[in-house]
Scaffold this motif. Structure first.
Motif, short mmCIF file in Angstrom:
data_model
loop_
_atom_site.label_atom_id
_atom_site.label_comp_id
_atom_site.label_asym_id
_atom_site.label_seq_id
_atom_site.Cartn_x
_atom_site.Cartn_y
_atom_site.Cartn_z
N LEU A 1 12.13 32.04 46.75
CA LEU A 1 12.46 33.15 47.64
C LEU A 1 13.38 34.14 46.93
O LEU A 1 14.30 33.74 46.21
N ARG A 2 13.15 35.42 47.17
CA ARG A 2 14.03 36.46 46.64
C ARG A 2 14.26 37.52 47.71
O ARG A 2 13.41 37.73 48.59
N SER A 3 15.40 38.20 47.66
CA SER A 3 15.66 39.27 48.61
C SER A 3 16.48 40.36 47.93
O SER A 3 17.07 40.15 46.86
N LYS A 4 16.54 41.50 48.59
CA LYS A 4 17.37 42.59 48.10
C LYS A 4 18.69 42.57 48.88
O LYS A 4 19.50 41.70 48.68
N SER A 5 18.88 43.47 49.80
CA SER A 5 20.21 43.54 50.44
C SER A 5 20.27 42.98 51.85
O SER A 5 21.30 42.47 52.28
N SER A 6 19.17 42.99 52.57
CA SER A 6 19.26 42.73 54.01
C SER A 6 19.10 41.27 54.42
O SER A 6 19.56 40.87 55.49
N TYR A 7 18.46 40.45 53.60
CA TYR A 7 18.17 39.07 54.00
C TYR A 7 18.98 38.05 53.19
O TYR A 7 19.27 38.27 52.01
N ASP A 8 19.29 36.93 53.85
CA ASP A 8 19.95 35.81 53.18
C ASP A 8 18.91 34.69 53.01
O ASP A 8 18.65 33.92 53.92
N VAL A 9 18.29 34.62 51.81
CA VAL A 9 17.24 33.63 51.61
C VAL A 9 17.80 32.23 51.33
O VAL A 9 17.06 31.24 51.40
N ASN A 10 19.09 32.14 51.03
CA ASN A 10 19.70 30.81 50.87
C ASN A 10 19.59 30.03 52.18
O ASN A 10 19.27 28.84 52.18
N GLU A 11 19.84 30.68 53.29
CA GLU A 11 19.72 30.03 54.60
C GLU A 11 18.31 29.51 54.83
O GLU A 11 18.10 28.41 55.34
N ILE A 12 17.33 30.32 54.42
CA ILE A 12 15.93 29.92 54.61
C ILE A 12 15.59 28.75 53.69
O ILE A 12 14.94 27.79 54.11
N GLY A 13 16.02 28.83 52.44
CA GLY A 13 15.78 27.74 51.51
C GLY A 13 16.39 26.43 52.00
O GLY A 13 15.78 25.36 51.90
#
Length: 331
Positions: free
Chosen positions: A281-293
């Motif tokens: 998972l990767r994101s720019k500014s708006s999402y927190d993909v750590n939570e999803i991972g």
């Protein structure tokens, strides 16, 4: 203080085992080999006339090394589990591994270790060792750089090469938002030793024919959720075999998807052994993909995370979309 404590523990230990995560990358390998070389210099500096006092430092991996390591002669320093054996381990040091599951079966070595140390930069780290040092910096290699002062070792070209390998791996060659002024300062010191930074970059990021075929496939068939600004692609074993893609040639595909104009989050999924899928998972500014991972038992950083799961790809993609929607509504 905690890093100094770790250095003191290493200085007191005789038998030391370093280990890194499976599906190893430039950062875990670079950080581990750099630390191994630092301790080699420490041995020579302090015990050249007392060989019996020299530290026995070994590096073990429960996996194969990635193909790019063919360019480094130091690959011969890596040993492989389960063929590895050492009795009376004073210190087991896990490097760049957010949880103990990431080191695979090498975790069994903990049974023979008097103490375990965990050195990492992932904010999702579960702090599973006796001593844990976790700092949210660009890479674990950036942390290992500080051991030079702690052991009073002069930076040389060989150590610098592996620290640079680690830093560019986890910063995407200084393009990710985890790069800080300190990252650049450290990297400038590494380059001063005379390393060929261009060659190291080519070794790590060079595009093979297999990767070129995969890039074409991804660009033709990726999917987008326009509302979420989310791009994703699933690579099946069948498709990978059809394209003749090696395991290492899928690295960086989540970044490729994130580079698309207007995209704020990306997911690259691929089949793994034991009927699991691996997600990046990767994101720019708006999402927190750590939570999803972390919802899949993985994690990493706010803008870069990974996981392995037994859920089928369609369910994974659906769940990721649900989590992105939840985050979007909170903004």
């Amino acid at each position: 203080m905690e890093l100094k404590r770790i250095a003191d523990e290493i200085k007191e230990a005789q038998n030391i085992v370093l280990t890194i995560h499976v599906n190893s990358d430039g950062d875990c390998i670079g950080a581990a080999l750099a630390l191994m070389l630092i301790l080699d210099r420490y041995n020579k500096k302090n015990f050249s006339d007392k060989i019996y006092k020299m530290k026995n430092v070994r590096l073990v991996l429960d996996d194969k090394l990635p193909k790019f390591m063919e360019h480094f002669k130091e690959r011969a320093l890596v040993e492989y589990y389960p063929n590895f054996q050492m009795e009376n381990i004073d210190l087991l040091i896990a490097i760049d591994s957010a949880n103990i599951e990431r080191i695979g079966n090498a975790a069994e070595l903990r049974k023979n270790a008097k103490k375990m140390i965990n050195i990492d930069h992932h904010i999702s780290n579960t702090k599973y060792a006796d001593i844990n040092y976790v700092e949210n910096v660009s890479s674990t290699s950036e942390i290992i750089y500080r051991f030079l002062d702690l052991f009073d070792i002069e930076l040389d070209k060989e150590i610098a090469s592996f620290l640079y390998l680690g830093i560019i791996n986890d910063t995407g060659n200084f393009t990710h938002s985890n790069v800080t002024p300190e990252t650049f300062l450290i990297s400038s010191e590494l380059i001063k030793t005379g390393i060929d930074n261009s060659e190291i970059t080519d070794v790590l990021f060079g595009v093979t024919l297999g990767k070129a075929r995969l890039l074409g496939e991804v660009y033709r068939n990726f999917e987008i959720d326009k509302e979420l600004k989310f791009a994703y692609y699933y690579l099946s074993d069948k498709k990978a075999e059809e394209l003749k893609i090696g395991r290492d040639e899928t690295d960086g595909m989540s970044e490729t998807l994130l580079d698309l104009v207007g995209i704020e989050a990306s997911l690259f999924l691929k089949d793994e052994k034991e009927e699991k899928v691996k997600g990046s998972l990767r994101s720019k500014s708006s999402y927190d993909v750590n939570e999803i991972g972390m919802s899949f038992g993985g994690g990493g950083h706010k803008k870069a995370a990974g996981f392995n799961t037994a859920e089928n790809p369609e369910k994974v993609i659906g769940k990721v979309k649900e989590e992105l929607k939840k985050q979007l509504t909170k903004q």
